[in-house]
Design an enzyme around this catalytic site. Sequence first.
Site, PDB file in Angstrom:
ATOM      1  N   GLY A 150       0.829  -1.203   0.000  1.00 16.37           N
ATOM      2  CA  GLY A 150       0.000   0.000   0.000  1.00 16.37           C
ATOM      3  C   GLY A 150       0.859   1.246   0.000  1.00 16.37           C
ATOM      4  O   GLY A 150       2.011   1.221  -0.444  1.00 16.37           O
ATOM      5  N   SER A 151       0.285   2.320   0.523  1.00 15.90           N
ATOM      6  CA  SER A 151       0.977   3.616   0.440  1.00 15.90           C
ATOM      7  C   SER A 151       2.057   3.744   1.513  1.00 15.90           C
ATOM      8  O   SER A 151       2.020   3.063   2.543  1.00 15.90           O
ATOM      9  CB  SER A 151      -0.050   4.733   0.610  1.00 15.90           C
ATOM     10  OG  SER A 151      -0.689   4.570   1.860  1.00 15.90           O
TER      11      SER A 151
ATOM     12  N   VAL B 276       0.547   4.776   5.043  1.00 19.47           N
ATOM     13  CA  VAL B 276      -0.057   3.688   5.831  1.00 19.47           C
ATOM     14  C   VAL B 276       1.025   2.661   6.214  1.00 19.47           C
ATOM     15  O   VAL B 276       0.964   2.071   7.293  1.00 19.47           O
ATOM     16  CB  VAL B 276      -1.248   3.040   5.069  1.00 19.47           C
ATOM     17  CG1 VAL B 276      -1.821   1.881   5.872  1.00 19.47           C
ATOM     18  CG2 VAL B 276      -2.337   4.066   4.798  1.00 19.47           C
ATOM     19  N   GLY B 277       2.031   2.513   5.367  1.00 16.89           N
ATOM     20  CA  GLY B 277       3.145   1.616   5.692  1.00 16.89           C
ATOM     21  C   GLY B 277       3.781   1.990   7.028  1.00 16.89           C
ATOM     22  O   GLY B 277       4.129   1.129   7.834  1.00 16.89           O
TER      23      GLY B 277
ATOM     24  N   GLU C 266       5.595  -3.287   1.021  1.00 17.07           N
ATOM     25  CA  GLU C 266       5.648  -3.059  -0.432  1.00 17.07           C
ATOM     26  C   GLU C 266       4.931  -1.744  -0.690  1.00 17.07           C
ATOM     27  O   GLU C 266       3.704  -1.697  -0.726  1.00 17.07           O
ATOM     28  CB  GLU C 266       4.963  -4.216  -1.183  1.00 17.07           C
ATOM     29  CG  GLU C 266       5.622  -5.577  -0.981  1.00 17.07           C
ATOM     30  CD  GLU C 266       6.944  -5.728  -1.734  1.00 17.07           C
ATOM     31  OE1 GLU C 266       7.288  -4.843  -2.541  1.00 17.07           O
ATOM     32  OE2 GLU C 266       7.644  -6.722  -1.485  1.00 17.07           O
TER      33      GLU C 266
ATOM     34  N   CYS D  89       2.013   0.471  -8.960  1.00 16.40           N
ATOM     35  CA  CYS D  89       3.109   0.967  -8.110  1.00 16.40           C
ATOM     36  C   CYS D  89       4.391   1.146  -8.908  1.00 16.40           C
ATOM     37  O   CYS D  89       5.208   1.988  -8.571  1.00 16.40           O
ATOM     38  CB  CYS D  89       3.339   0.018  -6.949  1.00 16.40           C
ATOM     39  SG  CYS D  89       3.727  -1.654  -7.485  1.00 16.40           S
TER      40      CYS D  89
HETATM   41  P1  NAD Z   1      -3.391   2.314   1.172  1.00 18.43           P
HETATM   42  O1  NAD Z   1      -2.135   2.405   1.950  1.00 18.43           O
HETATM   43  O2  NAD Z   1      -4.360   3.417   1.254  1.00 18.43           O
HETATM   44  O3  NAD Z   1      -4.211   0.992   1.595  1.00 18.43           O
HETATM   45  C1  NAD Z   1      -3.634  -0.289   1.589  1.00 18.43           C
HETATM   46  C2  NAD Z   1      -4.335  -1.145   2.628  1.00 18.43           C
HETATM   47  O4  NAD Z   1      -4.126  -0.597   3.906  1.00 18.43           O
HETATM   48  C3  NAD Z   1      -5.850  -1.264   2.438  1.00 18.43           C
HETATM   49  O5  NAD Z   1      -6.241  -2.601   2.651  1.00 18.43           O
HETATM   50  C4  NAD Z   1      -6.395  -0.361   3.519  1.00 18.43           C
HETATM   51  O6  NAD Z   1      -7.647  -0.766   4.013  1.00 18.43           O
HETATM   52  C5  NAD Z   1      -5.350  -0.498   4.599  1.00 18.43           C
HETATM   53  N1  NAD Z   1      -5.306   0.664   5.488  1.00 18.43           N
HETATM   54  C6  NAD Z   1      -5.721   1.932   5.234  1.00 18.43           C
HETATM   55  N2  NAD Z   1      -5.534   2.704   6.319  1.00 18.43           N
HETATM   56  C7  NAD Z   1      -4.974   1.918   7.266  1.00 18.43           C
HETATM   57  C8  NAD Z   1      -4.550   2.139   8.591  1.00 18.43           C
HETATM   58  N3  NAD Z   1      -4.659   3.330   9.169  1.00 18.43           N
HETATM   59  N4  NAD Z   1      -4.017   1.120   9.269  1.00 18.43           N
HETATM   60  C9  NAD Z   1      -3.877  -0.091   8.690  1.00 18.43           C
HETATM   61  N5  NAD Z   1      -4.274  -0.368   7.436  1.00 18.43           N
HETATM   62  C10 NAD Z   1      -4.822   0.621   6.733  1.00 18.43           C
HETATM   63  O7  NAD Z   1      -2.927   2.015  -0.316  1.00 18.43           O
HETATM   64  P2  NAD Z   1      -3.842   1.913  -1.596  1.00 18.43           P
HETATM   65  O8  NAD Z   1      -4.385   3.277  -1.893  1.00 18.43           O
HETATM   66  O9  NAD Z   1      -4.765   0.778  -1.491  1.00 18.43           O
HETATM   67  O10 NAD Z   1      -2.761   1.518  -2.709  1.00 18.43           O
HETATM   68  C11 NAD Z   1      -2.036   2.462  -3.410  1.00 18.43           C
HETATM   69  C12 NAD Z   1      -0.620   2.543  -2.893  1.00 18.43           C
HETATM   70  O11 NAD Z   1      -0.052   1.259  -2.816  1.00 18.43           O
HETATM   71  C13 NAD Z   1       0.277   3.321  -3.825  1.00 18.43           C
HETATM   72  O12 NAD Z   1       1.135   4.124  -3.066  1.00 18.43           O
HETATM   73  C14 NAD Z   1       1.073   2.233  -4.539  1.00 18.43           C
HETATM   74  O13 NAD Z   1       2.295   2.662  -5.047  1.00 18.43           O
HETATM   75  C15 NAD Z   1       1.209   1.225  -3.467  1.00 18.43           C
HETATM   76  N6  NAD Z   1       1.416  -0.094  -4.039  1.00 18.43           N
HETATM   77  C16 NAD Z   1       2.619  -0.715  -3.868  1.00 18.43           C
HETATM   78  C17 NAD Z   1       2.834  -1.948  -4.450  1.00 18.43           C
HETATM   79  C18 NAD Z   1       4.136  -2.670  -4.301  1.00 18.43           C
HETATM   80  O14 NAD Z   1       4.158  -3.863  -4.585  1.00 18.43           O
HETATM   81  N7  NAD Z   1       5.199  -2.020  -3.866  1.00 18.43           N
HETATM   82  C19 NAD Z   1       1.827  -2.551  -5.196  1.00 18.43           C
HETATM   83  C20 NAD Z   1       0.623  -1.888  -5.331  1.00 18.43           C
HETATM   84  C21 NAD Z   1       0.414  -0.673  -4.749  1.00 18.43           C
END
Ligand code: NAD
Length: 476
Positions: free
Chosen positions: A196-197, A200-201, A218, A252
């Site tokens: 994810g982002s 949030v990471g 990731e 991503c």
């Molecule tokens: P996001 O971080 O908003 O959400 C990812 C997950 O985290 C979701 O399941 C969401 O419900 C959960 N989440 C949201 N808030 C949270 C919190 N406070 N605590 C715990 N979990 C929480 O990301 P997104 O918008 O779904 O995805 C887009 C991002 O992911 C982009 O930055 C993209 O570059 C990245 N991404 C990375 C890869 C990779 O393999 N490196 C692949 C795909 C996407």
Amino acid sequence: MEKEAVLVNTDYNALFEKQVAYSQKLRSEPWQSRKKLLKKLEEYVLKNRDRIQKALKADLGKSATEVDITEIYPVVSSIKHTVANLVNWVAPEPVDAPLTYLGTSSEIHYEPKGVCLVIGPWNFPFMLTIEPLVSCLAAGNTAIIKPSEFTPHTSALLREMVAEFFPEDLVTVVEGDAQAATQLLKLPFHHIFFTGSTGVGKIVMRAAAEHLASVTLELGGKSPTIIDSSANLADAARRIAFGKLLNTGQACVAPDYVLVDKTVEREFIDRLKEQISKLYAENGTITPQSPDYARIVNARNFNRIDSLVQDAIQRGAKVELNGPSDAAQLFFHPVILSQVSPDSKIMEEEIFGPVLPIISYSSEDEILPVVLGKPRPLALYIFSTRRSFQEKITQAVSAGAVCINECMLQFTHPNLPFGGINASGFGKAHGRYGFLAFSNEKPVLKQKRGITMSYFLHPPFTNRVKRTINLMLRWM
Ligand code: NAD
């Protein structure tokens, strides 16, 4: 396409405890049963190809073929690769003993970590939850999967499919939003695999610290694409158009922005426009009816991308390509911008949409300050036929991966580790690297002869001990 996310009312604690008990049981099962399970999973995924395609169509407007290429094939090929190689990955690995360890034998055992949490994003919502699951199961773990709430059809399908295929104490899907993820993160998982982002990471890593759970993060970021004057421009344009517009730029590893040598900028832009049209246009235009062009996930993301474009234009960017978008249908026409000001928002945040800002440089010395001025990217793309240029940029820029004269392909290569560095994440996924992420590399040292060098170092520290250590310091 947004649908209210379902928060499944589950007793997370009880579920977790069940998985703890099951994961202990799994440790005594032969590794071959993992292989059998993965083979069945491959069949099950292929049998459900149609359901997966429909869910992705509903969530992201993806064509069935794009779903095959980006969601189903990576999972199936990962299973095939894992099944073929698991025998080597699980085998205890003997290591040589140095002189000071003569009399012992040692090996590395790859033990499962235990109960794992897989949190997925919305952009490739099937592949980015099931591919890590393949590594997780290959390493002998159990898993709770939390898919994204923003792709509700795929999330519901994942819940159904996982419930049909796995016992709950081996794999379970918990649907829900950030609140559900927050609750899950309170549990003492043994490993957390988060995609994810970057923002949030950081939250996930903080929560993991409470239990000292290991993490694979990731994440995303701005992946630069550098084109020098020696590049094959038609070829670069085709690959960049594909990389930027796959899943409407919501990838991503999409090339985020382009830095191009001023002397070839015009030709590159013309070629890029040509290639975008060749890939997606119907009768010369890209419209909501263009069958291979996906949709933006939701209105929030649509408006965010639109505001990045407007901000760039206000700060002097020139629009090289645009066309009518349709917010109601979440259809965002591809956009190319040139003369983009480095301080516009589009050069600060990850774009994650079908917009390509282009900045030209007059001297190679201008490249690194732009790239190194931003957090370390997930991917670095270089288009050049000059080896010295390729090497110079590869050495100077720390990135999750480098791809030369190509785009995106680093992601699915089964023998390459996939992951970022620092702001773009850490820990590696895919193939053996994914297996390792979900395994504890446990050293097992066995004393065989009764006497090793350390035996002669026990107290009291007599002159003999001192002579021995002097010998060791000098020679061993
Ligand atoms: P996001 O971080 O908003 O959400 C990812 C997950 O985290 C979701 O399941 C969401 O419900 C959960 N989440 C949201 N808030 C949270 C919190 N406070 N605590 C715990 N979990 C929480 O990301 P997104 O918008 O779904 O995805 C887009 C991002 O992911 C982009 O930055 C993209 O570059 C990245 N991404 C990375 C890869 C990779 O393999 N490196 C692949 C795909 C996407």
